[in-house]
Design a protein around this motif. Structure first.
Motif, PDB file in Angstrom:
ATOM      1  N   ALA A  27      26.477  32.546  50.586  1.00  0.00           N
ATOM      2  CA  ALA A  27      27.865  32.368  50.999  1.00  0.00           C
ATOM      3  C   ALA A  27      28.744  33.380  50.271  1.00  0.00           C
ATOM      4  CB  ALA A  27      28.333  30.944  50.678  1.00  0.00           C
ATOM      5  N   GLY A  28      29.409  34.226  51.018  1.00  0.00           N
ATOM      6  CA  GLY A  28      30.332  35.192  50.421  1.00  0.00           C
ATOM      7  C   GLY A  28      29.640  36.314  49.680  1.00  0.00           C
ATOM      8  N   ASP A  29      28.404  36.614  50.017  1.00  0.00           N
ATOM      9  CA  ASP A  29      27.641  37.638  49.309  1.00  0.00           C
ATOM     10  C   ASP A  29      28.114  39.027  49.745  1.00  0.00           C
ATOM     11  OD1 ASP A  29      25.799  38.841  47.702  1.00  0.00           O
ATOM     12  OD2 ASP A  29      24.047  38.161  48.833  1.00  0.00           O
ATOM     13  N   ILE A  30      28.961  39.649  48.912  1.00  0.00           N
ATOM     14  CA  ILE A  30      29.532  40.959  49.240  1.00  0.00           C
ATOM     15  C   ILE A  30      29.428  41.902  48.045  1.00  0.00           C
ATOM     16  CG2 ILE A  30      31.172  39.987  50.887  1.00  0.00           C
ATOM     17  CD1 ILE A  30      33.367  40.504  48.741  1.00  0.00           C
ATOM     18  N   ARG A  31      29.519  43.200  48.335  1.00  0.00           N
ATOM     19  CA  ARG A  31      29.632  44.218  47.293  1.00  0.00           C
ATOM     20  C   ARG A  31      30.840  45.074  47.621  1.00  0.00           C
ATOM     21  NH1 ARG A  31      23.243  45.932  46.975  1.00  0.00           N
ATOM     22  NH2 ARG A  31      22.533  43.818  46.583  1.00  0.00           N
ATOM     23  N   ARG A  32      31.621  45.331  46.591  1.00  0.00           N
ATOM     24  CA  ARG A  32      32.883  46.049  46.767  1.00  0.00           C
ATOM     25  C   ARG A  32      32.957  47.183  45.760  1.00  0.00           C
ATOM     26  NH1 ARG A  32      38.113  42.540  46.983  1.00  0.00           N
ATOM     27  NH2 ARG A  32      39.271  43.956  48.304  1.00  0.00           N
TER      28      ARG A  32
ATOM     29  N   SER B 161      27.981  47.327  37.821  1.00  0.00           N
ATOM     30  CA  SER B 161      28.556  47.551  36.484  1.00  0.00           C
ATOM     31  C   SER B 161      30.017  47.113  36.451  1.00  0.00           C
ATOM     32  CB  SER B 161      28.451  49.034  36.102  1.00  0.00           C
ATOM     33  OG  SER B 161      27.118  49.445  36.069  1.00  0.00           O
ATOM     34  N   HIS B 162      30.750  47.466  37.492  1.00  0.00           N
ATOM     35  CA  HIS B 162      32.169  47.088  37.582  1.00  0.00           C
ATOM     36  C   HIS B 162      32.309  45.571  37.572  1.00  0.00           C
ATOM     37  CE1 HIS B 162      36.283  46.987  39.326  1.00  0.00           C
ATOM     38  NE2 HIS B 162      36.401  48.107  38.634  1.00  0.00           N
ATOM     39  N   ASN B 163      31.475  44.884  38.341  1.00  0.00           N
ATOM     40  CA  ASN B 163      31.516  43.415  38.376  1.00  0.00           C
ATOM     41  C   ASN B 163      31.213  42.822  37.011  1.00  0.00           C
ATOM     42  OD1 ASN B 163      32.148  43.266  41.079  1.00  0.00           O
ATOM     43  ND2 ASN B 163      30.054  42.898  41.742  1.00  0.00           N
ATOM     44  N   LEU B 164      30.232  43.356  36.323  1.00  0.00           N
ATOM     45  CA  LEU B 164      29.852  42.837  35.017  1.00  0.00           C
ATOM     46  C   LEU B 164      30.966  42.974  33.989  1.00  0.00           C
ATOM     47  CD1 LEU B 164      26.160  44.092  34.807  1.00  0.00           C
ATOM     48  CD2 LEU B 164      26.933  41.715  34.925  1.00  0.00           C
ATOM     49  N   MET B 165      31.818  43.977  34.138  1.00  0.00           N
ATOM     50  CA  MET B 165      32.909  44.181  33.183  1.00  0.00           C
ATOM     51  C   MET B 165      34.095  43.267  33.439  1.00  0.00           C
ATOM     52  SD  MET B 165      32.835  48.266  32.443  1.00  0.00           S
ATOM     53  CE  MET B 165      32.523  48.810  34.123  1.00  0.00           C
ATOM     54  N   GLY B 166      34.124  42.602  34.577  1.00  0.00           N
ATOM     55  CA  GLY B 166      35.180  41.636  34.850  1.00  0.00           C
ATOM     56  C   GLY B 166      36.569  42.231  34.913  1.00  0.00           C
ATOM     57  N   THR B 167      36.713  43.391  35.496  1.00  0.00           N
ATOM     58  CA  THR B 167      38.025  44.017  35.620  1.00  0.00           C
ATOM     59  C   THR B 167      38.357  44.236  37.091  1.00  0.00           C
ATOM     60  OG1 THR B 167      39.389  45.924  34.983  1.00  0.00           O
ATOM     61  CG2 THR B 167      37.059  46.358  35.383  1.00  0.00           C
ATOM     62  N   THR B 168      39.643  44.221  37.392  1.00  0.00           N
ATOM     63  CA  THR B 168      40.082  44.536  38.759  1.00  0.00           C
ATOM     64  C   THR B 168      40.573  45.976  38.860  1.00  0.00           C
ATOM     65  OG1 THR B 168      42.316  43.723  38.284  1.00  0.00           O
ATOM     66  CG2 THR B 168      40.743  42.136  39.241  1.00  0.00           C
ATOM     67  N   GLU B 169      40.647  46.652  37.721  1.00  0.00           N
ATOM     68  CA  GLU B 169      41.082  48.051  37.711  1.00  0.00           C
ATOM     69  C   GLU B 169      40.067  48.915  38.452  1.00  0.00           C
ATOM     70  OE1 GLU B 169      41.417  51.776  34.579  1.00  0.00           O
ATOM     71  OE2 GLU B 169      41.144  49.762  33.800  1.00  0.00           O
ATOM     72  N   PRO B 170      40.523  49.799  39.327  1.00  0.00           N
ATOM     73  CA  PRO B 170      39.563  50.683  39.996  1.00  0.00           C
ATOM     74  C   PRO B 170      39.024  51.734  39.026  1.00  0.00           C
ATOM     75  CG  PRO B 170      41.807  51.218  40.663  1.00  0.00           C
ATOM     76  CD  PRO B 170      41.897  50.007  39.785  1.00  0.00           C
ATOM     77  N   TYR B 171      37.795  52.159  39.288  1.00  0.00           N
ATOM     78  CA  TYR B 171      37.263  53.295  38.542  1.00  0.00           C
ATOM     79  C   TYR B 171      38.132  54.517  38.822  1.00  0.00           C
ATOM     80  CZ  TYR B 171      32.515  51.374  37.715  1.00  0.00           C
ATOM     81  OH  TYR B 171      31.430  50.660  37.292  1.00  0.00           O
TER      82      TYR B 171
ATOM     83  N   ASP C 261      39.339  51.133  48.260  1.00  0.00           N
ATOM     84  CA  ASP C 261      38.964  49.761  47.942  1.00  0.00           C
ATOM     85  C   ASP C 261      38.223  49.262  49.168  1.00  0.00           C
ATOM     86  OD1 ASP C 261      38.684  47.084  47.354  1.00  0.00           O
ATOM     87  OD2 ASP C 261      40.807  46.742  46.911  1.00  0.00           O
ATOM     88  N   THR C 262      36.894  49.235  49.100  1.00  0.00           N
ATOM     89  CA  THR C 262      36.121  48.908  50.293  1.00  0.00           C
ATOM     90  C   THR C 262      34.979  47.953  49.984  1.00  0.00           C
ATOM     91  OG1 THR C 262      35.036  49.868  52.227  1.00  0.00           O
ATOM     92  CG2 THR C 262      34.515  50.877  50.127  1.00  0.00           C
ATOM     93  N   ILE C 263      34.758  47.050  50.890  1.00  0.00           N
ATOM     94  CA  ILE C 263      33.571  46.205  50.869  1.00  0.00           C
ATOM     95  C   ILE C 263      32.530  46.969  51.667  1.00  0.00           C
ATOM     96  CG2 ILE C 263      32.555  44.033  51.661  1.00  0.00           C
ATOM     97  CD1 ILE C 263      35.364  42.779  51.179  1.00  0.00           C
TER      98      ILE C 263
END
Length: 190
Positions: A40-45, A101-111, A58-60
């Motif tokens: 359920a809701g399995d996405i990568r962004r 890696s972005h998800n693991l860091m828990g930030t909403t800031e874009p690279y 900013d894309t899924i």
């Protein structure tokens, strides 16, 4: 692409584990975590900013086990060699490592993307100016990215990328960026 046809050298299980770990850590309740793990809701962004071109993205790019063709095309164009305006297909493994890696860091800031694809001409020019540019750089194969985050140190970024066990991770203290690629699993500091 099925797991059977995945190119060797990448630990897809490591990247997928990073996504699963992120889902569990981010879930406020066990029931939400269990629902996510059922699909359920399995996405990568992927969220990025390019200071050289002023572009944002900013894309899924992946939903329920499928890469989205139009979103992947957007990623390829965004990560182009901006000096020569040349686009190359970016290896999905590198994109997955970046997103996990972005998800693991828990930030909403874009690279902030410093370098994605590099044409051979651009790589040769950069190599003539710096000893830190590899002659056979994975950037020329569309398999590497140099990234920054203001909200995270390069050491935090490198730790997250290394936990994916999906490729190379280099920290560049003097230039304040992290290199991520889908080549052999290795790490270095510069």
């Amino acid at each position: 692409m099925t797991e059977q046809s995945a190119p060797r050298g990448i630990t897809r299980r490591g990247v997928l584990s990073a996504f699963a770990a992120t889902a569990v850590m981010a879930a406020p309740t066990f029931s939400n975590a269990a629902g996510f793990l059922r699909g359920a809701g399995d996405i990568r962004r992927l969220k990025m900013y390019n200071g050289r071109t002023g572009e944002t993205m900013d894309t899924i790019y992946w939903i329920e086990g499928e890469y989205i063709k139009d979103a992947m095309s957007e990623v390829h164009a965004f990560m182009r060699d901006w000096r020569r305006n040349e686009v190359k297909t970016i290896d999905f493994r590198t994109i997955d490592i970046m997103a996990a890696s972005h998800n693991l860091m828990g930030t909403t800031e874009p690279y902030t993307l410093l370098s994605g694809y590099r044409s051979p001409a651009t790589n040769a020019m950069l190599r003539s100016r710096s000893r830190g540019v590899a002659k056979n750089s994975l950037h020329m194969q569309g398999q590497a990215a140099d990234l920054q985050l203001r909200s995270r140190s390069i050491y935090q970024m490198a730790k997250a990328a290394k936990s994916c066990s999906g490729g190379g991770v280099g920290t560049y203290r003097g230039s304040n960026f992290v290199h991520m690629d889908c080549g052999a699993v290795r790490s270095w500091n510069s």
